[in-house]
Scaffold this motif. Structure first.
Motif, PDB file in Angstrom:
ATOM      1  N   THR A 259      13.455  82.076  50.399  1.00  0.00           N
ATOM      2  CA  THR A 259      13.864  80.965  51.264  1.00  0.00           C
ATOM      3  C   THR A 259      15.198  80.389  50.787  1.00  0.00           C
ATOM      4  OG1 THR A 259      11.547  80.479  51.736  1.00  0.00           O
ATOM      5  CG2 THR A 259      13.129  78.725  52.196  1.00  0.00           C
ATOM      6  N   ALA A 260      15.342  80.253  49.470  1.00  0.00           N
ATOM      7  CA  ALA A 260      16.592  79.738  48.904  1.00  0.00           C
ATOM      8  C   ALA A 260      17.749  80.694  49.204  1.00  0.00           C
ATOM      9  CB  ALA A 260      16.441  79.537  47.391  1.00  0.00           C
ATOM     10  N   ARG A 261      17.488  81.995  49.097  1.00  0.00           N
ATOM     11  CA  ARG A 261      18.555  82.976  49.377  1.00  0.00           C
ATOM     12  C   ARG A 261      18.956  82.955  50.842  1.00  0.00           C
ATOM     13  NH1 ARG A 261      19.038  88.001  45.469  1.00  0.00           N
ATOM     14  NH2 ARG A 261      18.209  87.010  43.594  1.00  0.00           N
ATOM     15  N   ALA A 262      17.965  82.786  51.725  1.00  0.00           N
ATOM     16  CA  ALA A 262      18.294  82.724  53.153  1.00  0.00           C
ATOM     17  C   ALA A 262      19.197  81.527  53.425  1.00  0.00           C
ATOM     18  CB  ALA A 262      17.011  82.632  53.971  1.00  0.00           C
ATOM     19  N   GLU A 263      18.913  80.409  52.769  1.00  0.00           N
ATOM     20  CA  GLU A 263      19.758  79.221  52.947  1.00  0.00           C
ATOM     21  C   GLU A 263      21.185  79.486  52.476  1.00  0.00           C
ATOM     22  OE1 GLU A 263      17.571  76.112  50.982  1.00  0.00           O
ATOM     23  OE2 GLU A 263      16.040  76.091  52.563  1.00  0.00           O
ATOM     24  N   GLN A 264      21.318  80.223  51.356  1.00  0.00           N
ATOM     25  CA  GLN A 264      22.652  80.586  50.858  1.00  0.00           C
ATOM     26  C   GLN A 264      23.389  81.480  51.865  1.00  0.00           C
ATOM     27  OE1 GLN A 264      24.184  79.608  47.926  1.00  0.00           O
ATOM     28  NE2 GLN A 264      22.445  78.227  47.644  1.00  0.00           N
ATOM     29  N   LEU A 265      22.653  82.420  52.461  1.00  0.00           N
ATOM     30  CA  LEU A 265      23.258  83.287  53.483  1.00  0.00           C
ATOM     31  C   LEU A 265      23.758  82.446  54.654  1.00  0.00           C
ATOM     32  CD1 LEU A 265      23.777  86.030  55.052  1.00  0.00           C
ATOM     33  CD2 LEU A 265      21.395  85.833  55.836  1.00  0.00           C
ATOM     34  N   PHE A 266      22.901  81.551  55.158  1.00  0.00           N
ATOM     35  CA  PHE A 266      23.285  80.752  56.332  1.00  0.00           C
ATOM     36  C   PHE A 266      24.479  79.852  56.015  1.00  0.00           C
ATOM     37  CE2 PHE A 266      18.490  80.954  57.382  1.00  0.00           C
ATOM     38  CZ  PHE A 266      18.640  82.236  57.889  1.00  0.00           C
ATOM     39  N   ALA A 267      24.560  79.397  54.763  1.00  0.00           N
ATOM     40  CA  ALA A 267      25.679  78.530  54.374  1.00  0.00           C
ATOM     41  C   ALA A 267      27.009  79.289  54.435  1.00  0.00           C
ATOM     42  CB  ALA A 267      25.452  77.985  52.960  1.00  0.00           C
ATOM     43  N   ARG A 268      26.946  80.622  54.320  1.00  0.00           N
ATOM     44  CA  ARG A 268      28.168  81.429  54.296  1.00  0.00           C
ATOM     45  C   ARG A 268      28.507  82.046  55.647  1.00  0.00           C
ATOM     46  NH1 ARG A 268      28.402  83.598  48.881  1.00  0.00           N
ATOM     47  NH2 ARG A 268      30.280  84.704  49.529  1.00  0.00           N
ATOM     48  N   LEU A 269      27.619  81.884  56.637  1.00  0.00           N
ATOM     49  CA  LEU A 269      27.854  82.520  57.944  1.00  0.00           C
ATOM     50  C   LEU A 269      28.570  81.567  58.901  1.00  0.00           C
ATOM     51  CD1 LEU A 269      24.419  84.278  58.694  1.00  0.00           C
ATOM     52  CD2 LEU A 269      26.548  85.381  57.947  1.00  0.00           C
ATOM     53  N   PRO A 270      29.471  82.103  59.717  1.00  0.00           N
ATOM     54  CA  PRO A 270      30.075  81.269  60.765  1.00  0.00           C
ATOM     55  C   PRO A 270      29.004  80.804  61.771  1.00  0.00           C
ATOM     56  CG  PRO A 270      31.201  83.404  60.563  1.00  0.00           C
ATOM     57  CD  PRO A 270      29.972  83.483  59.726  1.00  0.00           C
ATOM     58  N   ASP A 271      29.254  79.650  62.389  1.00  0.00           N
ATOM     59  CA  ASP A 271      28.292  79.078  63.343  1.00  0.00           C
ATOM     60  C   ASP A 271      27.919  80.034  64.471  1.00  0.00           C
ATOM     61  OD1 ASP A 271      28.225  76.831  61.855  1.00  0.00           O
ATOM     62  OD2 ASP A 271      29.494  75.617  63.175  1.00  0.00           O
ATOM     63  N   GLU A 272      28.914  80.788  64.982  1.00  0.00           N
ATOM     64  CA  GLU A 272      28.625  81.697  66.108  1.00  0.00           C
ATOM     65  C   GLU A 272      27.614  82.757  65.682  1.00  0.00           C
ATOM     66  OE1 GLU A 272      33.051  82.006  65.839  1.00  0.00           O
ATOM     67  OE2 GLU A 272      31.694  80.523  64.974  1.00  0.00           O
ATOM     68  N   VAL A 273      27.702  83.178  64.420  1.00  0.00           N
ATOM     69  CA  VAL A 273      26.779  84.221  63.937  1.00  0.00           C
ATOM     70  C   VAL A 273      25.380  83.625  63.766  1.00  0.00           C
ATOM     71  CG1 VAL A 273      26.292  85.874  62.091  1.00  0.00           C
ATOM     72  CG2 VAL A 273      28.659  85.515  62.867  1.00  0.00           C
ATOM     73  N   ILE A 274      25.304  82.448  63.172  1.00  0.00           N
ATOM     74  CA  ILE A 274      23.999  81.784  63.017  1.00  0.00           C
ATOM     75  C   ILE A 274      23.355  81.567  64.383  1.00  0.00           C
ATOM     76  CG2 ILE A 274      22.852  79.629  62.349  1.00  0.00           C
ATOM     77  CD1 ILE A 274      24.629  79.480  59.967  1.00  0.00           C
ATOM     78  N   GLY A 275      24.180  81.169  65.367  1.00  0.00           N
ATOM     79  CA  GLY A 275      23.663  80.924  66.711  1.00  0.00           C
ATOM     80  C   GLY A 275      23.109  82.159  67.386  1.00  0.00           C
ATOM     81  N   ALA A 276      23.504  83.347  66.900  1.00  0.00           N
ATOM     82  CA  ALA A 276      23.042  84.605  67.493  1.00  0.00           C
ATOM     83  C   ALA A 276      21.794  85.146  66.789  1.00  0.00           C
ATOM     84  CB  ALA A 276      24.160  85.638  67.448  1.00  0.00           C
ATOM     85  N   ILE A 277      21.279  84.398  65.802  1.00  0.00           N
ATOM     86  CA  ILE A 277      20.026  84.780  65.114  1.00  0.00           C
ATOM     87  C   ILE A 277      18.900  83.934  65.707  1.00  0.00           C
ATOM     88  CG2 ILE A 277      18.791  84.890  62.908  1.00  0.00           C
ATOM     89  CD1 ILE A 277      21.527  84.813  61.487  1.00  0.00           C
ATOM     90  N   PRO A 278      17.808  84.546  66.168  1.00  0.00           N
ATOM     91  CA  PRO A 278      16.710  83.736  66.726  1.00  0.00           C
ATOM     92  C   PRO A 278      16.175  82.735  65.694  1.00  0.00           C
ATOM     93  CG  PRO A 278      16.336  86.083  67.102  1.00  0.00           C
ATOM     94  CD  PRO A 278      17.503  85.977  66.176  1.00  0.00           C
ATOM     95  N   GLU A 279      15.892  81.533  66.155  1.00  0.00           N
ATOM     96  CA  GLU A 279      15.408  80.496  65.250  1.00  0.00           C
ATOM     97  C   GLU A 279      14.080  80.895  64.597  1.00  0.00           C
ATOM     98  OE1 GLU A 279      14.404  75.734  65.017  1.00  0.00           O
ATOM     99  OE2 GLU A 279      14.544  76.699  66.980  1.00  0.00           O
ATOM    100  N   THR A 280      13.244  81.644  65.324  1.00  0.00           N
ATOM    101  CA  THR A 280      11.952  82.061  64.750  1.00  0.00           C
ATOM    102  C   THR A 280      12.161  82.929  63.512  1.00  0.00           C
ATOM    103  OG1 THR A 280      11.986  83.799  66.433  1.00  0.00           O
ATOM    104  CG2 THR A 280      10.491  81.945  66.812  1.00  0.00           C
ATOM    105  N   SER A 281      13.220  83.729  63.479  1.00  0.00           N
ATOM    106  CA  SER A 281      13.512  84.548  62.300  1.00  0.00           C
ATOM    107  C   SER A 281      14.123  83.696  61.185  1.00  0.00           C
ATOM    108  CB  SER A 281      14.476  85.681  62.661  1.00  0.00           C
ATOM    109  OG  SER A 281      13.938  86.478  63.693  1.00  0.00           O
ATOM    110  N   ARG A 282      14.990  82.765  61.569  1.00  0.00           N
ATOM    111  CA  ARG A 282      15.655  81.915  60.563  1.00  0.00           C
ATOM    112  C   ARG A 282      14.660  81.029  59.824  1.00  0.00           C
ATOM    113  NH1 ARG A 282      19.665  80.277  64.470  1.00  0.00           N
ATOM    114  NH2 ARG A 282      18.892  78.133  64.293  1.00  0.00           N
ATOM    115  N   THR A 283      13.569  80.662  60.496  1.00  0.00           N
ATOM    116  CA  THR A 283      12.640  79.695  59.902  1.00  0.00           C
ATOM    117  C   THR A 283      11.346  80.344  59.393  1.00  0.00           C
ATOM    118  OG1 THR A 283      11.765  79.271  62.110  1.00  0.00           O
ATOM    119  CG2 THR A 283      13.480  77.781  61.327  1.00  0.00           C
ATOM    120  N   CYS A 284      11.255  81.648  59.422  1.00  0.00           N
ATOM    121  CA  CYS A 284      10.031  82.323  58.956  1.00  0.00           C
ATOM    122  C   CYS A 284      10.032  82.343  57.424  1.00  0.00           C
ATOM    123  CB  CYS A 284       9.983  83.750  59.516  1.00  0.00           C
ATOM    124  SG  CYS A 284       8.480  84.635  59.102  1.00  0.00           S
ATOM    125  N   PRO A 285       9.008  81.730  56.773  1.00  0.00           N
ATOM    126  CA  PRO A 285       9.037  81.609  55.306  1.00  0.00           C
ATOM    127  C   PRO A 285       9.039  82.965  54.615  1.00  0.00           C
ATOM    128  CG  PRO A 285       6.910  80.917  56.202  1.00  0.00           C
ATOM    129  CD  PRO A 285       7.804  81.147  57.364  1.00  0.00           C
TER     130      PRO A 285
END
Length: 337
Positions: A259-285
């Motif tokens: 979970t911590a690593r996923a947060e680090q990944l999201f912190a480094r991604l541009p907003d457009e890229v994060i927006g193209a990832i389904p929220e269900t995948s982003r929030t799956c523990p």
């Protein structure tokens, strides 16, 4: 591009550009090696029946199921026992076409000619009418690289697929489910009485090809005999006992680190890229695979992000790609060393 070809391509790209963000590491064992428990050094005897009961207790399943909780060496080994039996009963087998190429390798090695269905960008169950042959559908829950659990609607669709014919069954690969008890959808599908559940210590405890359980349906006695004839080694049973008893909290630590690593990944991604990832995948523990609705080449050229093409996982018509959060660059401070 298959896995080996992609690994070489990835290395060349990373060597050529230090600015490229590596979101394509897939080796969770290497990434999380410090969390992996040590094997025991003692020589005591551990019995399969005790392990089966310990596993059922951990996942809050009825202990009276221990007679059909078959102890094996992991999901791969479990399928290596199940698939030849499916061939013997002339079953039709449906595999997810874009999850794990090894499913197809094992099925073909057993003499099966598996059919496939897509899971990206969402699972699409087969619609062919049932015939008189046994028919088995393999699904992973949570599913990779989809990076999430099956939704309630998807579980309902699977249940109605089962209802269309008494000769239909499920094989549920729960290796990526790091929680206990198993996900509600998995438990609901088990309640149909028509599912075989496959699980192992591969991801939760970072010990591949060591120990797993295949929970059979009632009356699958020939299959039970095949498992009893091919047990793990005494050393593997000792390790499994230690993992389930002394290291019961390791899967939770794995989830926290992922979970911590996923947060680090999201912190480094541009907003457009994060927006193209389904929220269900982003929030799956504990998830570390993230499907993104942008082709891998576009991500590399326009955003400086190295992603995995879907072809690494199997055949797919989907134009998106997959990001992972396993590279060292996303490790949290206490894991640098």
């Amino acid at each position: 591009m298959r896995f080996e070809g992609f690994q070489e391509f990835r290395q060349r790209q990373l060597d050529a550009s230090s600015a490229l963000l590596d979101a394509a590491e897939t080796n969770v064992y290497r990434a999380l090696a410090p969390l992996r428990p040590e094997p025991p050094t003692d020589e005591r005897t551990v019995y399969r029946c005790d392990l089966a009961r310990a596993w059922l207790r951990r996942f809050e399943l009825p202990e009276e199921w221990s007679g059909h909780a078959m102890v094996c060496r992991g999901v791969r080994h479990g399928l290596g026992v199940v698939f030849p039996w499916l061939r013997a009963v002339r079953a039709r087998l449906w595999l997810p076409g874009d999850v794990y190429p090894v499913y197809f390798e094992l099925a073909r090695a057993a003499g099966l000619e598996p059919l496939s269905y897509p899971t990206l960008p969402a699972p699409a169950l087969p619609t062919s009418p049932p015939d008189h042959h046994p028919e088995y559908l393999l699904l992973a829950n949570p599913s990779k690289p989809l990076g999430r659990y099956l939704s309630d609607a998807e579980c309902a669709a699977v249940t109605s697929w089962l209802r269309e014919s008494p000769s239909r069954r499920l094989l549920i690969d729960s290796v990526y489910d790091l929680g206990a008890p198993f996900a509600a959808g998995t438990r609901r599908l088990l309640d149909t009485g028509r599912a075989v559940l496959l699980h192992s210590v591969t991801k939760g405890w970072l010990w591949p090809r060591t120990f797993g359980v295949v929970l059979l349906g009632r009356g699958q006695t020939e299959l039970a005999e095949a498992f009893r004839a091919d047990p793990p080694t005494p050393a593997q049973l000792r390790l499994a006992d230690r993992l389930l008893t002394e290291h019961g909290d390791v899967p939770r630590q794995v989830v926290d680190e992922l979970t911590a690593r996923a947060e680090q990944l999201f912190a480094r991604l541009p907003d457009e890229v994060i927006g193209a990832i389904p929220e269900t995948s982003r929030t799956c523990p504990g998830n570390y695979f993230f499907p993104v609705e942008i082709p891998a080449e576009t991500l590399r050229r326009e955003y400086g992000v190295l992603a995995m093409p879907v072809s690494v996982f199997g055949d797919s018509d989907w134009s998106g790609s997959i990001l992972t959060s396993l590279a060292d660059t996303f490790a949290t401070a206490h894991h640098h060393g």
